[in-house]
Motif scaffolding. Structure first.
Motif, PDB file in Angstrom:
ATOM      1  N   UNK A  23       0.735  -1.144   0.078  1.00  0.00           N
ATOM      2  CA  UNK A  23      -0.071   0.090  -0.182  1.00  0.00           C
ATOM      3  C   UNK A  23       0.950   1.333  -0.054  1.00  0.00           C
ATOM      4  N   UNK A  24       1.558   1.398   1.146  1.00  0.00           N
ATOM      5  CA  UNK A  24       2.546   2.580   1.141  1.00  0.00           C
ATOM      6  C   UNK A  24       3.360   2.743  -0.023  1.00  0.00           C
ATOM      7  N   UNK A  25       4.261   1.729  -0.293  1.00  0.00           N
ATOM      8  CA  UNK A  25       5.135   2.046  -1.468  1.00  0.00           C
ATOM      9  C   UNK A  25       4.800   2.203  -2.932  1.00  0.00           C
ATOM     10  N   UNK A  26       3.584   1.285  -3.156  1.00  0.00           N
ATOM     11  CA  UNK A  26       3.015   1.349  -4.393  1.00  0.00           C
ATOM     12  C   UNK A  26       2.397   2.652  -4.295  1.00  0.00           C
ATOM     13  N   UNK A  27       1.670   3.147  -3.212  1.00  0.00           N
ATOM     14  CA  UNK A  27       0.863   4.570  -3.382  1.00  0.00           C
ATOM     15  C   UNK A  27       1.967   5.566  -3.434  1.00  0.00           C
ATOM     16  N   UNK A  28       3.087   5.607  -3.047  1.00  0.00           N
ATOM     17  CA  UNK A  28       4.206   6.545  -2.962  1.00  0.00           C
ATOM     18  C   UNK A  28       5.212   6.390  -4.147  1.00  0.00           C
ATOM     19  N   UNK A  29       4.878   5.605  -5.186  1.00  0.00           N
ATOM     20  CA  UNK A  29       5.503   5.118  -6.465  1.00  0.00           C
ATOM     21  C   UNK A  29       5.741   6.564  -7.338  1.00  0.00           C
ATOM     22  N   UNK A  30       4.763   7.062  -7.440  1.00  0.00           N
ATOM     23  CA  UNK A  30       4.829   8.515  -8.423  1.00  0.00           C
ATOM     24  C   UNK A  30       5.759   9.470  -7.698  1.00  0.00           C
ATOM     25  N   UNK A  31       5.732   9.690  -6.330  1.00  0.00           N
ATOM     26  CA  UNK A  31       6.318  10.476  -5.554  1.00  0.00           C
ATOM     27  C   UNK A  31       7.941  10.253  -5.539  1.00  0.00           C
ATOM     28  N   UNK A  32       8.258   8.944  -5.211  1.00  0.00           N
ATOM     29  CA  UNK A  32       9.428   8.245  -5.282  1.00  0.00           C
ATOM     30  C   UNK A  32      10.214   8.388  -6.822  1.00  0.00           C
ATOM     31  N   UNK A  92      10.948  12.181  -7.386  1.00  0.00           N
ATOM     32  CA  UNK A  92      12.130  12.514  -6.585  1.00  0.00           C
ATOM     33  C   UNK A  92      13.670  11.913  -7.112  1.00  0.00           C
ATOM     34  N   UNK A  93      13.593  10.589  -7.683  1.00  0.00           N
ATOM     35  CA  UNK A  93      14.791  10.060  -8.123  1.00  0.00           C
ATOM     36  C   UNK A  93      15.144  10.811  -9.617  1.00  0.00           C
ATOM     37  N   UNK A  94      13.990  11.109 -10.284  1.00  0.00           N
ATOM     38  CA  UNK A  94      14.523  11.806 -11.344  1.00  0.00           C
ATOM     39  C   UNK A  94      15.002  13.385 -11.191  1.00  0.00           C
ATOM     40  N   UNK A 145       9.467  20.805  -8.864  1.00  0.00           N
ATOM     41  CA  UNK A 145       9.377  19.528  -9.668  1.00  0.00           C
ATOM     42  C   UNK A 145       9.312  18.542  -8.414  1.00  0.00           C
ATOM     43  N   UNK A 146       9.855  18.524  -7.357  1.00  0.00           N
ATOM     44  CA  UNK A 146       9.836  17.468  -6.359  1.00  0.00           C
ATOM     45  C   UNK A 146       8.652  17.540  -5.609  1.00  0.00           C
ATOM     46  N   UNK A 147       7.797  18.313  -5.612  1.00  0.00           N
ATOM     47  CA  UNK A 147       6.476  18.345  -4.639  1.00  0.00           C
ATOM     48  C   UNK A 147       5.481  18.675  -5.793  1.00  0.00           C
TER      49      UNK A 147
END
Length: 127
Positions: free
Chosen positions: A12-21, A24-26, A37-39
């Motif tokens: 749930x948390x990691x899959x939900x946060x994938x767009x954010x992560x 941030x990686x990009x 671009x980060x937020x």
């Protein structure tokens, strides 16, 4: 860590946060870094919506019906409504290129709502 909490964290948390992560990686790879671009608030809204859907599943997993379960349903629905209103405002802002809405206020509300959803989801998993 309990199996239920592990599944909640990974699925749930990691899959939900994938767009954010991913964003941030990009951003780390970009030459010109910018706070804008980060937020991106839409990423946080989808994170909050993912957690809220998970909350519904967790609430329904409890077999017996009680007032606490009714409150949990109500609170989850309210978070979804506020996230949806925030999302609608963001889409309006993007489509019209209007300065009618304050983008910083929308960023703050989307982050606060997603963190509220995260905290509520964590509370449900611990009960």
């Amino acid at each position: 860590m309990e199996r239920n909490k592990q599944k909640w964290l990974f699925y749930t948390c990691i899959v939900g946060a994938l767009p954010i992560l991913i964003r941030w990686f990009l951003m780390i790879l970009m030459k010109e870094k910018s706070f804008d671009t980060a937020f991106v608030p839409i990423d946080f809204i989808f994170f909050g919506l993912t957690l809220s859907i998970s909350n519904f599943n967790e609430i329904e997993a409890v077999q017996k019906r009680n007032k606490k379960q009714d409150f949990n349903h109500f609170f989850t629905i309210m978070i979804i409504i506020f996230l949806a209103v925030d999302l609608g405002c963001l889409y309006f802002q993007d489509l019209t290129a209007s300065t009618l809405l304050d983008i910083n206020a929308l960023k703050i509300t989307s982050i606060v709502l997603s963190l509220t959803s995260l905290g509520f989801s964590y509370m449900l998993i611990n009960n």
